[in-house]
Write a protein that holds these residues in place. Sequence first.
Motif, PDB file in Angstrom:
ATOM      1  N   SER A 172       0.828  -1.207   0.000  1.00 29.24           N
ATOM      2  CA  SER A 172       0.000   0.000   0.000  1.00 29.24           C
ATOM      3  C   SER A 172       0.866   1.263   0.000  1.00 29.24           C
ATOM      4  O   SER A 172       0.498   2.258  -0.619  1.00 29.24           O
ATOM      5  CB  SER A 172      -0.965  -0.014   1.178  1.00 29.24           C
ATOM      6  OG  SER A 172      -0.260  -0.016   2.396  1.00 29.24           O
ATOM      7  N   ILE A 173       2.023   1.234   0.670  1.00 34.78           N
ATOM      8  CA  ILE A 173       2.929   2.386   0.619  1.00 34.78           C
ATOM      9  C   ILE A 173       3.389   2.624  -0.816  1.00 34.78           C
ATOM     10  O   ILE A 173       3.350   3.749  -1.323  1.00 34.78           O
ATOM     11  CB  ILE A 173       4.138   2.178   1.542  1.00 34.78           C
ATOM     12  CG1 ILE A 173       3.720   2.351   2.990  1.00 34.78           C
ATOM     13  CG2 ILE A 173       5.262   3.162   1.206  1.00 34.78           C
ATOM     14  CD1 ILE A 173       4.814   2.049   3.976  1.00 34.78           C
ATOM     15  N   PHE A 174       3.821   1.565  -1.494  1.00 32.94           N
ATOM     16  CA  PHE A 174       4.291   1.723  -2.865  1.00 32.94           C
ATOM     17  C   PHE A 174       3.158   2.124  -3.805  1.00 32.94           C
ATOM     18  O   PHE A 174       3.372   2.850  -4.763  1.00 32.94           O
ATOM     19  CB  PHE A 174       4.982   0.459  -3.351  1.00 32.94           C
ATOM     20  CG  PHE A 174       6.315   0.249  -2.707  1.00 32.94           C
ATOM     21  CD1 PHE A 174       7.315   1.190  -2.854  1.00 32.94           C
ATOM     22  CD2 PHE A 174       6.569  -0.861  -1.945  1.00 32.94           C
ATOM     23  CE1 PHE A 174       8.555   1.017  -2.265  1.00 32.94           C
ATOM     24  CE2 PHE A 174       7.789  -1.050  -1.352  1.00 32.94           C
ATOM     25  CZ  PHE A 174       8.785  -0.107  -1.505  1.00 32.94           C
ATOM     26  N   PHE A 175       1.937   1.665  -3.511  1.00 32.42           N
ATOM     27  CA  PHE A 175       0.810   2.087  -4.333  1.00 32.42           C
ATOM     28  C   PHE A 175       0.559   3.584  -4.196  1.00 32.42           C
ATOM     29  O   PHE A 175       0.326   4.277  -5.190  1.00 32.42           O
ATOM     30  CB  PHE A 175      -0.452   1.310  -3.977  1.00 32.42           C
ATOM     31  CG  PHE A 175      -1.663   1.870  -4.644  1.00 32.42           C
ATOM     32  CD1 PHE A 175      -1.879   1.657  -5.987  1.00 32.42           C
ATOM     33  CD2 PHE A 175      -2.563   2.646  -3.945  1.00 32.42           C
ATOM     34  CE1 PHE A 175      -2.977   2.192  -6.623  1.00 32.42           C
ATOM     35  CE2 PHE A 175      -3.665   3.189  -4.565  1.00 32.42           C
ATOM     36  CZ  PHE A 175      -3.873   2.955  -5.910  1.00 32.42           C
ATOM     37  N   PHE A 176       0.607   4.101  -2.977  1.00 29.77           N
ATOM     38  CA  PHE A 176       0.355   5.527  -2.795  1.00 29.77           C
ATOM     39  C   PHE A 176       1.494   6.379  -3.351  1.00 29.77           C
ATOM     40  O   PHE A 176       1.246   7.479  -3.843  1.00 29.77           O
ATOM     41  CB  PHE A 176       0.070   5.849  -1.333  1.00 29.77           C
ATOM     42  CG  PHE A 176      -1.301   5.400  -0.906  1.00 29.77           C
ATOM     43  CD1 PHE A 176      -2.426   5.928  -1.502  1.00 29.77           C
ATOM     44  CD2 PHE A 176      -1.456   4.432   0.059  1.00 29.77           C
ATOM     45  CE1 PHE A 176      -3.698   5.513  -1.136  1.00 29.77           C
ATOM     46  CE2 PHE A 176      -2.713   4.005   0.438  1.00 29.77           C
ATOM     47  CZ  PHE A 176      -3.835   4.550  -0.164  1.00 29.77           C
TER      48      PHE A 176
END
Length: 121
Positions: free
Chosen positions: A45-49
Amino acid sequence: MHDTYFIVGHFHFVLSIGALIGVIFGAIFLVIPATLARESTFLISIFFFVFAFAVFCIFMPMHSSGILGLPRRTFDFGAGFLGTNFFVFWGVVLVWCGLGGFGGCWFLVFFGVFGDRKSVV
């Protein structure tokens, strides 16, 4: 309006990035429960954001330039767009960082670093 960068930015948002975000969310919500790798959801989710922020850094200047009337087929944009080009360049760098981190997390998920299984492959 039809021959401006607004159309280019809009089509990239809707068609390209919309499809890629659908694939990413499908992978997050379908593959992670199947592999029991719940520890990796935070990293993914960090890399997605990071990826989503970077996409906005790339295509929002296209939208705003198109609304101001910048045509698509120009030979030279002028020195007034150097700041925009610099902003878009760092957006592209962030996109590659986000996609690389996302791919790295999936590598760790599939080869057993995260999760209860030994390896998925």
